[in-house]
Design an enzyme around this catalytic site. Structure first.
Site, PDB file in Angstrom:
ATOM      1  N   CYS A  49      -5.772   1.237   2.328  1.00 15.89           N
ATOM      2  CA  CYS A  49      -4.533   0.793   1.679  1.00 15.89           C
ATOM      3  C   CYS A  49      -3.406   0.520   2.683  1.00 15.89           C
ATOM      4  O   CYS A  49      -3.483  -0.477   3.381  1.00 15.89           O
ATOM      5  CB  CYS A  49      -4.132   1.771   0.579  1.00 15.89           C
TER       6      CYS A  49
ATOM      7  N   HIS B 262      -8.923   2.163  -3.108  1.00 16.67           N
ATOM      8  CA  HIS B 262      -9.019   3.596  -2.773  1.00 16.67           C
ATOM      9  C   HIS B 262     -10.432   4.107  -3.018  1.00 16.67           C
ATOM     10  O   HIS B 262     -10.771   4.493  -4.145  1.00 16.67           O
ATOM     11  CB  HIS B 262      -8.015   4.395  -3.616  1.00 16.67           C
TER      12      HIS B 262
ATOM     13  N   GLU C 163     -11.769   6.849  -2.284  1.00 18.98           N
ATOM     14  CA  GLU C 163     -11.901   8.301  -2.516  1.00 18.98           C
ATOM     15  C   GLU C 163     -11.961   8.655  -3.996  1.00 18.98           C
ATOM     16  O   GLU C 163     -12.200   9.810  -4.354  1.00 18.98           O
ATOM     17  CB  GLU C 163     -10.760   9.056  -1.837  1.00 18.98           C
TER      18      GLU C 163
HETATM   19  N1  LIG Z   1      -1.652   2.980  -1.696  1.00 24.51           N
HETATM   20  C1  LIG Z   1      -1.095   2.489  -0.606  1.00 24.51           C
HETATM   21  O1  LIG Z   1      -1.390   2.901   0.512  1.00 24.51           O
HETATM   22  C2  LIG Z   1      -0.012   1.459  -0.820  1.00 24.51           C
HETATM   23  C3  LIG Z   1       0.336   0.660   0.409  1.00 24.51           C
HETATM   24  C4  LIG Z   1       1.665  -0.073   0.327  1.00 24.51           C
HETATM   25  N2  LIG Z   1       2.746   0.854   0.220  1.00 24.51           N
HETATM   26  C5  LIG Z   1       1.662  -1.043  -0.836  1.00 24.51           C
HETATM   27  O2  LIG Z   1       2.350  -0.845  -1.794  1.00 24.51           O
HETATM   28  O3  LIG Z   1       0.964  -2.034  -0.816  1.00 24.51           O
END
Ligand SMILES: NC(=O)CC[C@H](N)C(=O)O
Length: 382
Positions: free
Chosen positions: A272, A356, A358
């Site tokens: 992310c 994600h 996980e």
């Molecule tokens: N879940 C995250 O790591 C988000 C990454 C970043 N802050 C976004 O909004 O795209």
């Protein structure tokens, strides 16, 4: 007569939603997003990536399983507040140790219930994630004009560096063990644990547990760590975590540090925000999305195998796939809008994903990425 509203949500365009307040009293300015997950409200609220955001849950039953410390992804709720269709009811779950409303009150987080979340979600889709002010006052007194003005004046997430605010202050060894559901996949019995340094830009605990489940021993370093500090731990691989805010705003510290790591040629895995910062370090660009991706049912295609994974998502920025330099391959794309969801270096074990893997909350289809990271470290040992 209907009860007097005790909470209100004011959008920068002047739209106002009234409802019943719960959690802590107070007022907060933030970006408003919607999340379509049907489970995992506690994991969502404690995901540090939600700093400076308020989450509208499209699923109406929020609070009905209570909360338990085991499900916290970070010490405290990080989302600034929540918007729900129905007022939270009493929890009914054997794992629950507290009511969501009490837990939020203790931790200074504001909730508003009784909102037409369908109408609000349509507004978010049409406007792009709006800037809003959410207020909860048990006496029901609100200065609506001031709230709208505050929402309008707020700078928003573009250019905002929040990763350093939610990062740990000191390095530490992750000693809370492996993710139990993932433990069956563990490669640990065959291998001496792989030494992994995880850079904490707002890391979710289940990522650290998943790294351990797949054979790593994890040392967590603060977002401000230099490449020398990383290398001092003699890692066999480096993990770049998720986190809040604008990836491009970390250009003063994280992006140059990752560039420095790239020059040292070692396995790197990012999730992310970590994915976005790795892309920046490789020379790509990131862009702000309209209303982002937040849910636990987002289909992503692995471009290299053609396989589709159902994923958990939470991001408002994205890597511009048109900007990927030569030698960096797009590995995953969103089947919702075609946006980039993964990259890898063509000739090195350096890769990252936007979703994600996980799986907390959400599906487990993408867990293989942790295995891929372990495999790349094993190959280096060989
Ligand atoms: N879940 C995250 O790591 C988000 C990454 C970043 N802050 C976004 O909004 O795209």
């Amino acid at each position: 007569m209907a009860a007097k509203p005790t909470a209100c949500l004011a959008l920068a365009d002047g739209t106002v939603f009234y409802g019943m307040g719960f959690g802590a009293p107070g007022e907060v300015v933030a970006e408003l997003v919607f999340n379509t997950a049907m489970t995992g409200y506690q994991e969502i609220m404690t995901d540090p990536s939600y700093a400076s955001q308020i989450v509208t849950f499209t699923f109406p039953h929020i609070g009905n399983t209570g909360v338990t410390a085991e499900d916290d992804e970070a010490q405290d709720p990080v989302a600034s507040g929540i918007v729900v269709r129905w007022d939270p009811t009493e929890p009914s779950n054997w794992r629950s140790t507290s009511e969501l409303t009490d837990w939020m009150a203790r931790r200074g987080r504001i909730g508003i219930g009784g909102v037409d979340t369908r109408r609000l979600t349509r507004a978010i889709r049409q406007q792009g994630a709006p800037h809003v002010v959410l207020a909860h006052d048990p006496d029901g007194n609100f200065d609506i004009e001031a709230m709208i003005a505050r929402a309008r004046d707020w700078q928003g997430l573009v250019g905002l560096d929040l990763a350093k605010d939610v990062s740990c202050a000191q390095s530490y060894r992750w000693d809370e063990g492996a993710w139990q559901w993932g433990a069956g996949f563990s490669t640990a019995p065959q291998d001496k644990p792989f030494k992994v340094v995880a850079l904490d830009y707002g890391a979710k605990r289940n990522i650290l547990r998943s790294l351990v489940a797949y054979g790593a021993e994890v040392t967590v370093l603060p977002a401000s760590a230099t490449a020398e500090e990383v290398m001092a731990h003699e890692p066999e691989g480096v993990f770049l975590s998720n986190g809040p805010g604008d990836p491009a705003a970390t250009g003063a510290y994280a992006v140059p540090m990752i560039k420095d790591l790239l020059a040292r040629d070692m396995p790197i895995f990012g999730i992310c925000l970590g994915h976005q910062m790795l892309a920046l370090a490789l020379g790509a660009r990131t862009v702000k999305m309209s209303h982002g991706h937040h849910g636990a049912n987002h289909p992503v295609r692995d471009v290299e195998t053609g396989k589709v994974e159902i994923t958990s998502m939470n991001h408002g920025f994205a890597v511009d796939s048109q900007s990927l330099p030569r030698g960096v391959i797009e590995t995953h794309v969103s089947l919702f809008d075609g946006s980039n969801c993964g990259i890898r270096m063509a000739d090195r074990p350096v890769f990252s994903v936007q979703h994600h893997p996980e799986a907390a909350p959400g599906p487990q289809d993408s867990l293989y990425l942790f295995q891929r990271f372990t495999d790349s470290m094993r190959a280096r040992r060989g």
